[in-house]
Motif scaffolding. Structure first.
Motif, PDB file in Angstrom:
ATOM      1  N   THR A  99      19.587 -23.684  52.171  1.00  0.00           N
ATOM      2  CA  THR A  99      20.779 -23.068  51.485  1.00  0.00           C
ATOM      3  C   THR A  99      21.743 -23.851  50.861  1.00  0.00           C
ATOM      4  OG1 THR A  99      21.665 -24.802  53.598  1.00  0.00           O
ATOM      5  CG2 THR A  99      20.913 -21.890  54.478  1.00  0.00           C
ATOM      6  N   TYR A 100      21.497 -25.316  50.694  1.00  0.00           N
ATOM      7  CA  TYR A 100      22.430 -26.060  49.445  1.00  0.00           C
ATOM      8  C   TYR A 100      21.862 -25.507  48.273  1.00  0.00           C
ATOM      9  CZ  TYR A 100      24.924 -27.254  53.439  1.00  0.00           C
ATOM     10  OH  TYR A 100      25.949 -27.501  55.212  1.00  0.00           O
ATOM     11  N   ASP A 140      12.866 -28.229  44.152  1.00  0.00           N
ATOM     12  CA  ASP A 140      14.381 -28.025  43.357  1.00  0.00           C
ATOM     13  C   ASP A 140      14.554 -29.059  43.047  1.00  0.00           C
ATOM     14  OD1 ASP A 140      13.470 -25.203  43.397  1.00  0.00           O
ATOM     15  OD2 ASP A 140      14.637 -24.860  44.910  1.00  0.00           O
ATOM     16  N   PHE A 141      14.996 -29.693  43.889  1.00  0.00           N
ATOM     17  CA  PHE A 141      15.940 -31.154  43.982  1.00  0.00           C
ATOM     18  C   PHE A 141      14.334 -32.241  42.998  1.00  0.00           C
ATOM     19  CE2 PHE A 141      18.023 -29.815  47.455  1.00  0.00           C
ATOM     20  CZ  PHE A 141      19.515 -30.722  47.716  1.00  0.00           C
ATOM     21  N   LYS A 142      13.562 -31.932  42.983  1.00  0.00           N
ATOM     22  CA  LYS A 142      12.732 -33.036  41.610  1.00  0.00           C
ATOM     23  C   LYS A 142      13.169 -32.306  40.334  1.00  0.00           C
ATOM     24  CE  LYS A 142       8.432 -34.212  44.344  1.00  0.00           C
ATOM     25  NZ  LYS A 142       7.198 -33.824  44.187  1.00  0.00           N
ATOM     26  N   ALA A 178      21.086 -27.675  42.265  1.00  0.00           N
ATOM     27  CA  ALA A 178      21.666 -28.006  40.851  1.00  0.00           C
ATOM     28  C   ALA A 178      23.063 -28.407  41.211  1.00  0.00           C
ATOM     29  CB  ALA A 178      21.698 -26.641  40.603  1.00  0.00           C
ATOM     30  N   ALA A 179      23.414 -28.701  42.479  1.00  0.00           N
ATOM     31  CA  ALA A 179      25.165 -29.600  42.392  1.00  0.00           C
ATOM     32  C   ALA A 179      24.541 -31.380  42.628  1.00  0.00           C
ATOM     33  CB  ALA A 179      25.282 -28.588  44.051  1.00  0.00           C
ATOM     34  N   ALA A 180      23.805 -31.125  42.954  1.00  0.00           N
ATOM     35  CA  ALA A 180      23.287 -32.918  43.448  1.00  0.00           C
ATOM     36  C   ALA A 180      23.332 -33.751  42.126  1.00  0.00           C
ATOM     37  CB  ALA A 180      21.552 -33.058  43.289  1.00  0.00           C
ATOM     38  N   GLN A 197       2.058 -32.523  50.850  1.00  0.00           N
ATOM     39  CA  GLN A 197       2.349 -32.044  50.267  1.00  0.00           C
ATOM     40  C   GLN A 197       2.514 -31.549  48.811  1.00  0.00           C
ATOM     41  OE1 GLN A 197       0.430 -28.231  51.507  1.00  0.00           O
ATOM     42  NE2 GLN A 197      -1.022 -28.975  53.180  1.00  0.00           N
ATOM     43  N   CYS A 198       4.648 -31.796  49.332  1.00  0.00           N
ATOM     44  CA  CYS A 198       5.099 -31.588  47.724  1.00  0.00           C
ATOM     45  C   CYS A 198       5.141 -32.895  47.412  1.00  0.00           C
ATOM     46  CB  CYS A 198       5.623 -30.699  47.822  1.00  0.00           C
ATOM     47  SG  CYS A 198       5.651 -29.293  48.687  1.00  0.00           S
TER      48      CYS A 198
END
Length: 282
Positions: free
Chosen positions: A68-69, A4-6, A72-74, A31-32
């Motif tokens: 939990t966060y 998600d953060f990538k 998309a807000a990053a 692995q990710c």
């Protein structure tokens, strides 16, 4: 979370710090494609300390690894920090899921946030958020002085006490994935955070802290000593010697507390100047 953060911030380098996990966290993270590092000393404060020491970047996105966060807000948080030259952007948690952010935790966070903002300034609305963006100069001027979940309190107070430019972005907060459990102990960690706030007031505002203690001693001393003094003025006798000695001792303690506050305030000013110098050098 890594995937998600990538997607949200594709140019970012992602680090996962493993703090003695036993569930395959480190293996899955590798692995990710994340850079995985190990911190043996148990506690979130130790992990953040190691993160800040290891990583050199223009901006740091710090987030708990419990999914939990909202990833998309990053980009919004980083953009706000860049556009307005902010040193900290705080992710303010909002949720419609009762189990994600239990009423007891909401109330505790509100009370602790209220205590901090009352003393250090009303510029933050979610003291215990685990989702933040920091500038390089924030990280290089931050003295880590804790080991556990009270780290968020230290992060917030450092920005407030140093009068850094800070901002906030509302972010969704969701329930942990099934099979995941929190290591946060509601009452034990809440009490530790409260003690941390008291300790921070003592360290950062010692004149206020010791003046309050001195005022308490003075009020008690006067309430005991005034009747004895009135009786002495009327009879020229001191029939209640123990009360007289107690009142005298309390007034001496009140004076000592105030003097200690003055001395500690001078030391705190020197510490603050050193932190400010570290801050502006970056």
């Amino acid at each position: 979370m890594i995937e998600d953060f990538k997607k949200s911030i594709p140019d970012a380098e992602i680090y996962v710090y493993d703090n003695n996990s036993t569930d395959g966290t480190a293996r899955i993270a590798r692995q990710c494609g994340a850079c995985v590092r190990q911190v043996d000393l148990q506690g979130k404060g130790y992990v953040v300390c190691q993160m800040f020491a290891d990583i050199d970047a223009d901006y740091y996105v710090l987030v708990d690894g419990d999914a939990t966060y909202e990833a998309a807000a990053a980009p919004r948080m980083v953009s706000l920090a860049q556009e307005k030259y902010l040193d900290m952007v705080n992710g303010v948690r909002v949720t419609e899921q009762r189990d994600a952010y239990r009423p007891g935790h909401v109330l505790g966070n509100m009370m602790l946030t209220g205590c901090v903002t009352l003393i250090f300034g009303r510029r933050i609305s979610d003291l215990l958020s685990g989702y933040r963006v920091f500038s390089r100069r924030y990280v290089r001027s931050f003295p880590i002085l804790c080991s556990g979940f009270e780290i968020e309190t230290f992060l917030s107070v450092h920005a407030l006490e140093m009068a850094m430019p800070i901002g906030e972005v509302v972010t969704k907060y969701v329930e942990r994935p099934e099979g995941s459990s929190s290591k946060l102990k509601t009452y034990q960690d809440g009490f530790r955070i409260l003690l941390t706030i008291i300790n921070l007031v003592k360290m950062e505002k010692p004149l206020f802290f010791f003046s309050v203690i001195g005022a308490i001693f003075a009020v008690i001393g006067l309430s005991i000593g005034i009747p004895v003094t009135i009786e002495f003025m009327n009879t020229h006798m001191v029939p209640k010697l123990p009360r007289t000695l107690l009142a005298t001792g309390l007034m001496i303690l009140a004076g000592l507390s105030f003097v200690c506050g003055l001395i500690m305030d001078m030391i705190t000013l020197s510490r603050k100047e050193n932190k400010r110098l570290a801050y502006i050098r970056r």
